[in-house]
Design a protein around this motif. Structure first.
Motif, PDB file in Angstrom:
ATOM      1  N   ASP A  72       0.846  -1.255   0.073  1.00  9.36           N
ATOM      2  CA  ASP A  72       0.018  -0.064  -0.148  1.00  9.36           C
ATOM      3  C   ASP A  72       0.946   1.256   0.091  1.00  9.36           C
ATOM      4  OD1 ASP A  72       0.647   0.760   2.639  1.00  9.36           O
ATOM      5  OD2 ASP A  72      -0.942  -0.752   3.243  1.00  9.36           O
ATOM      6  N   ARG A  73       0.176   2.250  -0.185  1.00 11.51           N
ATOM      7  CA  ARG A  73       1.107   3.613  -0.515  1.00 11.51           C
ATOM      8  C   ARG A  73       1.709   4.062   0.760  1.00 11.51           C
ATOM      9  NH1 ARG A  73      -3.032   7.853  -3.007  1.00 11.51           N
ATOM     10  NH2 ARG A  73      -4.347   6.831  -1.667  1.00 11.51           N
ATOM     11  N   ALA A  74       1.225   3.853   2.007  1.00  8.40           N
ATOM     12  CA  ALA A  74       1.897   4.024   3.290  1.00  8.40           C
ATOM     13  C   ALA A  74       3.155   3.543   3.461  1.00  8.40           C
ATOM     14  CB  ALA A  74       0.804   3.917   4.372  1.00  8.40           C
ATOM     15  N   ARG A  75       3.155   2.309   3.073  1.00  5.68           N
ATOM     16  CA  ARG A  75       4.344   1.357   2.991  1.00  5.68           C
ATOM     17  C   ARG A  75       5.485   1.202   2.055  1.00  5.68           C
ATOM     18  NH1 ARG A  75       1.992  -4.088   5.688  1.00  5.68           N
ATOM     19  NH2 ARG A  75       0.481  -3.609   4.045  1.00  5.68           N
ATOM     20  N   TYR A  76       4.955   2.014   0.958  1.00  2.00           N
ATOM     21  CA  TYR A  76       5.953   1.651  -0.454  1.00  2.00           C
ATOM     22  C   TYR A  76       7.135   2.130  -0.154  1.00  2.00           C
ATOM     23  CZ  TYR A  76       7.553   1.877  -5.120  1.00  2.00           C
ATOM     24  OH  TYR A  76       8.114   1.677  -6.207  1.00  2.00           O
ATOM     25  N   GLY A  77       7.410   3.225   0.392  1.00  2.00           N
ATOM     26  CA  GLY A  77       8.944   3.923   0.394  1.00  2.00           C
ATOM     27  C   GLY A  77       9.735   2.960   1.353  1.00  2.00           C
ATOM     28  N   THR A  96       2.462  -1.467 -12.525  1.00  2.00           N
ATOM     29  CA  THR A  96       1.107  -1.294 -12.424  1.00  2.00           C
ATOM     30  C   THR A  96       0.130  -2.781 -12.052  1.00  2.00           C
ATOM     31  OG1 THR A  96       0.472  -1.454 -14.819  1.00  2.00           O
ATOM     32  CG2 THR A  96       0.916   0.807 -13.749  1.00  2.00           C
ATOM     33  N   GLY A  97      -1.062  -2.598 -12.025  1.00  3.53           N
ATOM     34  CA  GLY A  97      -1.727  -3.701 -11.866  1.00  3.53           C
ATOM     35  C   GLY A  97      -1.931  -4.502 -10.371  1.00  3.53           C
ATOM     36  N   SER A  98      -1.934  -5.738 -10.300  1.00  2.64           N
ATOM     37  CA  SER A  98      -2.082  -6.283  -8.915  1.00  2.64           C
ATOM     38  C   SER A  98      -0.804  -6.444  -7.999  1.00  2.64           C
ATOM     39  CB  SER A  98      -2.346  -7.739  -9.104  1.00  2.64           C
ATOM     40  OG  SER A  98      -1.510  -8.535  -9.571  1.00  2.64           O
ATOM     41  N   SER A  99       0.295  -6.004  -8.440  1.00  2.00           N
ATOM     42  CA  SER A  99       1.713  -5.842  -7.565  1.00  2.00           C
ATOM     43  C   SER A  99       2.071  -4.636  -7.827  1.00  2.00           C
ATOM     44  CB  SER A  99       2.300  -7.201  -7.800  1.00  2.00           C
ATOM     45  OG  SER A  99       3.079  -6.829  -9.111  1.00  2.00           O
ATOM     46  N   SER A 100       2.706  -4.002  -6.894  1.00  2.94           N
ATOM     47  CA  SER A 100       3.512  -2.704  -6.901  1.00  2.94           C
ATOM     48  C   SER A 100       5.065  -3.091  -7.288  1.00  2.94           C
ATOM     49  CB  SER A 100       3.376  -2.214  -5.269  1.00  2.94           C
ATOM     50  OG  SER A 100       2.217  -1.927  -4.816  1.00  2.94           O
ATOM     51  N   LEU A 121       6.896 -10.217   4.300  1.00  2.00           N
ATOM     52  CA  LEU A 121       5.531 -10.245   4.709  1.00  2.00           C
ATOM     53  C   LEU A 121       5.071  -9.114   5.546  1.00  2.00           C
ATOM     54  CD1 LEU A 121       5.228 -13.933   5.780  1.00  2.00           C
ATOM     55  CD2 LEU A 121       3.740 -12.626   4.156  1.00  2.00           C
ATOM     56  N   PRO A 122       5.894  -8.387   6.155  1.00  2.00           N
ATOM     57  CA  PRO A 122       5.653  -7.066   7.006  1.00  2.00           C
ATOM     58  C   PRO A 122       5.206  -5.885   6.066  1.00  2.00           C
ATOM     59  CG  PRO A 122       7.638  -8.274   8.209  1.00  2.00           C
ATOM     60  CD  PRO A 122       7.391  -8.831   6.841  1.00  2.00           C
ATOM     61  N   LEU A 123       5.730  -6.014   4.815  1.00  3.46           N
ATOM     62  CA  LEU A 123       5.854  -4.885   3.790  1.00  3.46           C
ATOM     63  C   LEU A 123       4.499  -5.016   2.948  1.00  3.46           C
ATOM     64  CD1 LEU A 123       9.473  -5.156   2.936  1.00  3.46           C
ATOM     65  CD2 LEU A 123       8.416  -3.720   4.536  1.00  3.46           C
ATOM     66  N   GLY A 124       4.060  -6.193   2.605  1.00  2.00           N
ATOM     67  CA  GLY A 124       2.950  -6.290   1.880  1.00  2.00           C
ATOM     68  C   GLY A 124       2.584  -7.824   1.653  1.00  2.00           C
TER      69      GLY A 124
END
Length: 147
Positions: A72-77, A96-100, A121-124
């Motif tokens: 998710d955007r909050a954890r992307y960085g 794009t699509g189903s995975s970042s 796992l803790p990241l996504g």
């Protein structure tokens, strides 16, 4: 870029260790002329580097996978920072699509793959596809003509 530049790029993609004399012979130029063209292609950012192709299994990393990570955007960085620290990650694409993030990873064993997945796992949400073989390891890219 002209057809000679295209031929130079094709030859260098097939064997980046060619001497300028051999490269010039293959494309019909003198060594100094081909050297100038290669330098220009490097300066223009067309050639961005030279790389050795390695056998990952012989280097102790026979288990390879395509790993998708939905973040998710909050954890992307934070996720991107973590992925950059992982030696198991050979390539990482933002998609794009189903995975970042889409990664190509290589590890010594299935146990090591499990450890890598646990780190992510803790990241996504990781989704792994095991690589069984590589029918096309690396294909030379043919430049497209611009109109």
């Amino acid at each position: 870029m002209d057809p000679i530049d295209h031929r130079i790029l094709d030859e260098l993609q097939r064997d980046a260790r060619l001497t300028f004399a051999e490269l010039g012979r293959r494309v019909g130029l003198s060594p100094p002329a081909v050297s100038e063209r290669v330098a220009r292609l490097e300066a223009d950012g067309v050639i961005t580097g030279y790389h050795a192709a390695l056998d990952l299994a012989r280097l102790g990393r026979p288990v390879q996978a395509v790993l998708h990570l939905q973040v998710d955007r909050a954890r992307y960085g934070r996720a991107l920072e973590k992925v950059q620290e992982l030696d198991e990650v050979l390539v990482c694409y933002r998609t794009t699509g189903s995975s970042s993030l889409l990664m190509i990873v290589a590890v010594p064993s299935m146990e090591a793959m499990e450890v890598l997945i646990d780190k992510l796992l803790p990241l996504g949400e990781p989704v792994t596809q095991m690589i069984l073989s590589t029918p096309i390891a690396r294909r030379p890219v043919t430049p497209t003509c611009r109109s």
